[in-house]
Design a protein around this motif. Structure first.
Motif, PDB file in Angstrom:
ATOM      1  N   LEU A 120     -10.427   2.185 -16.754  1.00  0.00           N
ATOM      2  CA  LEU A 120     -10.917   2.068 -15.383  1.00  0.00           C
ATOM      3  C   LEU A 120     -10.302   3.191 -14.568  1.00  0.00           C
ATOM      4  N   CYS A 121     -11.153   4.064 -14.024  1.00  0.00           N
ATOM      5  CA  CYS A 121     -10.692   5.219 -13.250  1.00  0.00           C
ATOM      6  C   CYS A 121      -9.728   6.084 -14.051  1.00  0.00           C
ATOM      7  N   GLY A 122     -10.006   6.196 -15.345  1.00  0.00           N
ATOM      8  CA  GLY A 122      -9.155   7.014 -16.200  1.00  0.00           C
ATOM      9  C   GLY A 122      -7.888   6.333 -16.649  1.00  0.00           C
ATOM     10  N   VAL A 123      -7.685   5.087 -16.245  1.00  0.00           N
ATOM     11  CA  VAL A 123      -6.476   4.349 -16.608  1.00  0.00           C
ATOM     12  C   VAL A 123      -6.816   3.366 -17.735  1.00  0.00           C
ATOM     13  N   PRO A 124      -6.101   3.420 -18.873  1.00  0.00           N
ATOM     14  CA  PRO A 124      -6.420   2.500 -19.972  1.00  0.00           C
ATOM     15  C   PRO A 124      -6.034   1.064 -19.650  1.00  0.00           C
ATOM     16  N   MET A 125      -6.853   0.127 -20.166  1.00  0.00           N
ATOM     17  CA  MET A 125      -6.562  -1.301 -20.056  1.00  0.00           C
ATOM     18  C   MET A 125      -6.341  -1.839 -21.459  1.00  0.00           C
ATOM     19  N   PRO A 126      -5.255  -2.582 -21.677  1.00  0.00           N
ATOM     20  CA  PRO A 126      -4.933  -3.047 -23.032  1.00  0.00           C
ATOM     21  C   PRO A 126      -6.013  -3.945 -23.624  1.00  0.00           C
ATOM     22  N   GLU A 127      -6.090  -3.945 -24.945  1.00  0.00           N
ATOM     23  CA  GLU A 127      -6.977  -4.877 -25.646  1.00  0.00           C
ATOM     24  C   GLU A 127      -6.410  -6.296 -25.547  1.00  0.00           C
ATOM     25  N   GLY A 128      -7.291  -7.263 -25.735  1.00  0.00           N
ATOM     26  CA  GLY A 128      -6.863  -8.643 -25.861  1.00  0.00           C
ATOM     27  C   GLY A 128      -6.496  -9.339 -24.573  1.00  0.00           C
ATOM     28  N   MET A 129      -6.874  -8.788 -23.426  1.00  0.00           N
ATOM     29  CA  MET A 129      -6.539  -9.421 -22.157  1.00  0.00           C
ATOM     30  C   MET A 129      -7.559 -10.501 -21.797  1.00  0.00           C
ATOM     31  N   LYS A 130      -7.101 -11.500 -21.076  1.00  0.00           N
ATOM     32  CA  LYS A 130      -7.974 -12.536 -20.540  1.00  0.00           C
ATOM     33  C   LYS A 130      -8.080 -12.360 -19.027  1.00  0.00           C
ATOM     34  N   GLU A 131      -9.111 -12.966 -18.455  1.00  0.00           N
ATOM     35  CA  GLU A 131      -9.242 -12.926 -17.009  1.00  0.00           C
ATOM     36  C   GLU A 131      -7.976 -13.466 -16.348  1.00  0.00           C
ATOM     37  N   ALA A 132      -7.490 -12.743 -15.339  1.00  0.00           N
ATOM     38  CA  ALA A 132      -6.311 -13.110 -14.540  1.00  0.00           C
ATOM     39  C   ALA A 132      -4.990 -12.848 -15.256  1.00  0.00           C
ATOM     40  N   ASP A 133      -5.010 -12.220 -16.437  1.00  0.00           N
ATOM     41  CA  ASP A 133      -3.764 -11.764 -17.044  1.00  0.00           C
ATOM     42  C   ASP A 133      -3.156 -10.646 -16.203  1.00  0.00           C
ATOM     43  N   ALA A 134      -1.833 -10.574 -16.213  1.00  0.00           N
ATOM     44  CA  ALA A 134      -1.145  -9.486 -15.523  1.00  0.00           C
ATOM     45  C   ALA A 134      -1.185  -8.225 -16.382  1.00  0.00           C
ATOM     46  N   PHE A 135      -1.399  -7.079 -15.746  1.00  0.00           N
ATOM     47  CA  PHE A 135      -1.242  -5.815 -16.448  1.00  0.00           C
ATOM     48  C   PHE A 135       0.245  -5.602 -16.745  1.00  0.00           C
ATOM     49  N   PRO A 136       0.567  -4.828 -17.779  1.00  0.00           N
ATOM     50  CA  PRO A 136       1.976  -4.534 -18.049  1.00  0.00           C
ATOM     51  C   PRO A 136       2.697  -3.983 -16.820  1.00  0.00           C
ATOM     52  N   GLU A 137       1.999  -3.184 -16.055  1.00  0.00           N
ATOM     53  CA  GLU A 137       2.455  -2.754 -14.737  1.00  0.00           C
ATOM     54  C   GLU A 137       1.217  -2.485 -13.897  1.00  0.00           C
ATOM     55  N   PRO A 138       1.312  -2.602 -12.564  1.00  0.00           N
ATOM     56  CA  PRO A 138       0.118  -2.411 -11.736  1.00  0.00           C
ATOM     57  C   PRO A 138      -0.542  -1.051 -11.983  1.00  0.00           C
ATOM     58  N   ILE A 139      -1.868  -1.046 -11.964  1.00  0.00           N
ATOM     59  CA  ILE A 139      -2.614   0.199 -12.173  1.00  0.00           C
ATOM     60  C   ILE A 139      -3.312   0.610 -10.875  1.00  0.00           C
ATOM     61  N   ILE A 140      -3.358   1.909 -10.627  1.00  0.00           N
ATOM     62  CA  ILE A 140      -4.028   2.452  -9.452  1.00  0.00           C
ATOM     63  C   ILE A 140      -5.405   2.936  -9.870  1.00  0.00           C
ATOM     64  N   THR A 141      -6.449   2.392  -9.222  1.00  0.00           N
ATOM     65  CA  THR A 141      -7.838   2.714  -9.570  1.00  0.00           C
ATOM     66  C   THR A 141      -8.576   3.100  -8.290  1.00  0.00           C
ATOM     67  N   PRO A 142      -8.488   4.353  -7.871  1.00  0.00           N
ATOM     68  CA  PRO A 142      -9.056   4.766  -6.580  1.00  0.00           C
ATOM     69  C   PRO A 142     -10.574   4.607  -6.533  1.00  0.00           C
ATOM     70  N   ALA A 143     -11.088   4.597  -5.312  1.00  0.00           N
ATOM     71  CA  ALA A 143     -12.536   4.542  -5.096  1.00  0.00           C
ATOM     72  C   ALA A 143     -12.891   5.506  -3.981  1.00  0.00           C
ATOM     73  N   THR A 144     -14.040   6.137  -4.111  1.00  0.00           N
ATOM     74  CA  THR A 144     -14.528   7.000  -3.040  1.00  0.00           C
ATOM     75  C   THR A 144     -14.990   6.134  -1.881  1.00  0.00           C
ATOM     76  N   LYS A 145     -14.901   6.661  -0.667  1.00  0.00           N
ATOM     77  CA  LYS A 145     -15.349   5.951   0.520  1.00  0.00           C
ATOM     78  C   LYS A 145     -16.802   6.308   0.782  1.00  0.00           C
ATOM     79  N   ALA A 146     -17.662   5.288   0.745  1.00  0.00           N
ATOM     80  CA  ALA A 146     -19.086   5.512   0.986  1.00  0.00           C
ATOM     81  C   ALA A 146     -19.434   5.132   2.418  1.00  0.00           C
ATOM     82  N   GLU A 147     -20.216   5.982   3.101  1.00  0.00           N
ATOM     83  CA  GLU A 147     -20.685   5.647   4.443  1.00  0.00           C
ATOM     84  C   GLU A 147     -21.619   4.442   4.391  1.00  0.00           C
ATOM     85  N   GLU A 148     -22.460   4.402   3.347  1.00  0.00           N
ATOM     86  CA  GLU A 148     -23.352   3.265   3.141  1.00  0.00           C
ATOM     87  C   GLU A 148     -23.388   2.958   1.653  1.00  0.00           C
ATOM     88  N   GLY A 149     -23.677   1.695   1.335  1.00  0.00           N
ATOM     89  CA  GLY A 149     -23.786   1.318  -0.066  1.00  0.00           C
ATOM     90  C   GLY A 149     -22.420   1.129  -0.706  1.00  0.00           C
TER      91      GLY A 149
END
Length: 319
Positions: A120-149
């Motif tokens: 996600l955003c160039g950051v790897p996510m480990p295999e075998g994770m379940k929903e709401a599992d904690a990442f080994p450490e927080p990951i930064i996943t930036p997003a562009t700012k859209a005027e619309e949409g």
């Protein structure tokens, strides 16, 4: 049901320009901003048809709470709150990316993971994770700012390749983001909550980076209840959330994900009241204060009256 503030249309002398965001009405002049937190609510980057009573007041006051609590980490734009729905502060040139940080695999990250993606955003996510599992450490996943949409995911490498910000600025943004998230995590833990993920927005004024907009509110963040988290994960149950995610889930149950051709469902009174209750609960949990609703008979008139003692006195009868 209390009245809700859908929008404002103030006029000032000297005049100010008005920008209407998804939630805030932003007036700008002479290096200053006046932000009115309306009661609008958005999901999937769409503003929903109905406004939520007291939501703007709650967001504004939670944001002020955390901006004051993090000034030692990063300078921020806020100077005063003359009304429960209003914030006045320094006008900055916004950095056109949102710094999203995720401590747990939920929401958009989980939907991408379910689709088979392990990055996600160039950051790897480990295999075998379940929903709401904690990442080994927080990951930064930036997003562009859209005027619309929809805002769009973007990697650190793409940000630097496109020259969106200079490398030294981006390093500071990442540093601020991690430190702010650590502070927010600690403050949430003191109140029996888990700060799951959030986003920060930054701006630049006089060559300095400022934290702008809101932080750690239910519009910009997700929270879990800490009590029972481990047991719910072990049993494969959904986590008990205190965030806006339940609004997105309700919309998805009614076949709306913000995609082209989809019709947004109308929220019934009962659901609107439930949203107000959830926002109120978060305010009281995260701040440790009792929510005191401001008068809603004529919200615009109340705001105008409170602004009369500032340099932003509205022109009479112009709202």
């Amino acid at each position: 049901m209390a009245n809700a503030l859908r929008e404002t249309n103030f006029s000032f002398d000297p005049p100010a320009t008005l920008y209407r965001g998804k939630v805030r009405d932003v007036y700008r002049r002479d290096g200053q901003l006046l932000m009115v937190a309306s009661d609008r609510i958005s999901a999937f980057d769409h503003v929903l048809p109905r406004a939520i009573p007291h939501k703007g007041q709650i967001l504004n006051q939670i944001a002020a709470h955390f901006l004051e609590a993090t000034r030692d980490i990063c300078p921020n734009w806020l100077e005063s709150n003359p009304d429960p729905n209003v914030a006045i502060g320094k006008a900055c040139q916004p950095v056109p990316i949102e710094m999203v940080i995720r401590g747990y695999l939920v929401g958009h990250g989980w939907r991408e993971y379910q689709a088979g993606k392990r990055e996600l955003c160039g950051v790897p996510m480990p295999e075998g994770m379940k929903e709401a599992d904690a990442f080994p450490e927080p990951i930064i996943t930036p997003a562009t700012k859209a005027e619309e949409g929809h805002d769009e995911d973007i990697s650190r490498e793409a940000i630097l390749e496109r020259g969106i910000v200079a490398p030294d600025v981006y390093r500071k943004l990442e540093n601020y983001t991690r430190r702010l998230f650590a502070r927010g995590t600690a403050m949430a833990a003191e109140r029996g909550l888990i700060l799951v993920d959030t986003k920060y927005e930054f701006g630049i004024a006089d060559g300095e980076i400022y934290l702008i907009d809101e932080i750690h509110t239910p519009d910009s963040s997700r929270y879990f209840y800490a009590e029972g988290y481990a047991d719910r994960q072990a049993r494969g149950e959904h986590q008990k959330q205190l965030s806006k995610e339940f609004v997105r889930e309700w919309l998805m149950e009614h076949d709306f994900r913000g995609l082209a051709g989809q019709t947004m469902p109308e929220m019934p009174d009962e659901f609107v009241e439930r949203i107000t209750a959830r926002y109120t609960e978060l305010f009281e949990l995260i701040t440790g204060k009792t929510f005191q609703p401001a008068a809603t008979e004529d919200i615009a008139a109340r705001i105008a009256s409170n602004l009369s003692a500032t340099d932003w006195k509205p022109i009479a009868k112009a709202w």
